[in-house]
Motif scaffolding. Structure first.
Motif, short mmCIF file in Angstrom:
data_model
loop_
_atom_site.label_atom_id
_atom_site.label_comp_id
_atom_site.label_asym_id
_atom_site.label_seq_id
_atom_site.Cartn_x
_atom_site.Cartn_y
_atom_site.Cartn_z
N UNK A 151 41.20 36.29 31.62
CA UNK A 151 42.42 37.06 31.76
C UNK A 151 42.17 38.35 32.54
N UNK A 152 41.08 39.05 32.19
CA UNK A 152 40.74 40.29 32.90
C UNK A 152 40.50 40.00 34.38
N UNK B 128 44.68 40.49 41.10
CA UNK B 128 46.04 40.91 41.46
C UNK B 128 46.15 42.44 41.52
N UNK B 129 45.41 43.12 40.66
CA UNK B 129 45.48 44.58 40.57
C UNK B 129 44.07 45.14 40.50
N UNK C 198 37.65 47.57 41.19
CA UNK C 198 36.86 46.34 41.10
C UNK C 198 36.25 46.00 42.46
N UNK C 199 34.98 45.61 42.44
CA UNK C 199 34.28 45.11 43.62
C UNK C 199 33.49 43.88 43.17
N UNK D 3 51.85 48.94 33.42
CA UNK D 3 51.34 50.19 34.01
C UNK D 3 50.34 49.89 35.12
N UNK D 4 49.50 48.88 34.91
CA UNK D 4 48.51 48.49 35.92
C UNK D 4 49.22 47.95 37.16
N UNK D 5 50.20 47.10 36.97
CA UNK D 5 50.95 46.54 38.09
C UNK D 5 51.68 47.65 38.87
#
Length: 328
Positions: free
Chosen positions: A186-187, A193-194, A214-215, A290-292
């Motif tokens: 899920x993460x 996407x984000x 994220x990389x 909030x992330x989106x």
């Protein structure tokens, strides 16, 4: 007739094993031939159960045994064994043949040593993980097999690996975790996407904001003020390393971290790592929204919404109230 009786005695003696060192009585005969040469087996020597004529495999083995210079010393015991336990006699004779067939240099001890060396190989291969004191001190492209003996732990259960991982890193000044595969799925899906988000780290006087980017499977954290002053060249102050190598087979993803000790202590790094689960692994749609918003509708994003979510979760409460000491 005496000669025939003598031959019978020799035939009854027979060999047991080369290691027994058999036959001082044959030294005189052995001395008559050059060193390194074997005399041909005596004609008519017969092993138990063999027919007349030339010697059988067993008879040939007995004849070869008589060539041993210590044969005479153990002749009586050999005769007794052959009379009382012919099956044991035969098995030991066959054992001697097997030993002779083994290649030069073969040793059971060598196999044992190799086995012990395999067992002695450390499960963890790297030391000094966790705290880094300079911006250039982070490990580049750190892989799981540079830390862990992956082949060795594949023989263990997921629970055993979890215990090993937690026990090892609990003695390190770092952040670590064992994440269930479905939660990491899920993460990871949401990270595609984000790929970035703004995290709030509680301080005694308020909050310090960090951007998490994220990389691949690495998550880099840099303070917002560093990004505002240094732009894209701002160094990471915390990196979370996620290792999905055991995800399919064991159902777990291993995680550990490196951090710059001039900016963060372990409890602060742990607070940031916990927020990844709070925002990226949540089942609450309002929280992930909030992330989106941060990634796709930045003009609508509100800093205070992150703080409100953090305070509601209770994460970082100790840091906020100064119950955990920090570097300041």
């Amino acid at each position: 007739r005496r000669a025939e009786l003598g031959a019978d005695r020799v035939a009854m003696a027979g060999p047991l094993a080369q290691g027994w060192g058999l036959g001082a009585a044959l030294r005189s005969r052995a001395a008559l031939r050059p060193l390194g040469l074997l005399a041909p087996p005596a004609r008519g020597l017969q092993g138990p159960g063999s027919g007349t004529g030339t010697a059988s495999g067993t008879g040939a083995g007995e004849a070869a045994l008589e060539e041993n210079p210590f044969y005479g010393k153990y002749r009586h015991k050999i005769q007794e064994l052959r009379r009382s336990s012919p099956d044991v006699f035969e098995s030991r004779l066959e054992k001697r043949t097997e030993v002779k067939k083994q290649p030069v240099g073969y040793s059971n001890q060598g196999e044992f040593i190799r086995c012990m060396e395999e067992k002695a190989r450390p499960i963890f291969l790297a030391e000094g993980l966790g705290t880094k004191t300079s911006k250039g001190g982070f490990t580049k492209d750190k892989t799981l097999d540079s830390i862990l003996n992956v082949e060795m732990v594949k023989e263990k259960s997921a629970e055993e690996i979890k215990q090993i991982w937690n026990q090892y890193f609990s003695a390190k000044d770092t952040v670590y975790a064992v994440i269930p595969a479905e939660k990491f799925d899920l993460i990871w899906k949401r990270a595609q996407e984000c790929p970035s988000f703004l995290y709030a780290l509680p301080r005694k006087e308020g909050y310090e904001f960090f951007v998490g980017q994220w990389s691949g499977t690495q998550l880099h954290f840099t303070s917002l003020i560093n990004i505002q002053t240094q732009g894209e060249t701002a160094p990471s102050q915390l990196i979370l390393y996620h290792y999905p190598e055991l995800q399919k087979e064991k159902g777990i993803v291993l995680m550990t971290a490196e951090m710059d000790s001039k900016f963060l202590v372990v409890h602060e790094a742990q607070c940031l790592a916990n927020q990844v689960q709070l925002f990226y692994a949540t089942d609450r749609s309002e929280t992930y929204e909030l992330v989106e918003t941060f990634n796709h509708r930045s003009n609508e994003f509100k800093y205070m919404s992150v703080i409100a979510e953090l305070e509601q979760s209770g994460l970082g409460r100790e840091l906020k109230h100064g119950q955990v000491s920090d570097k300041s």
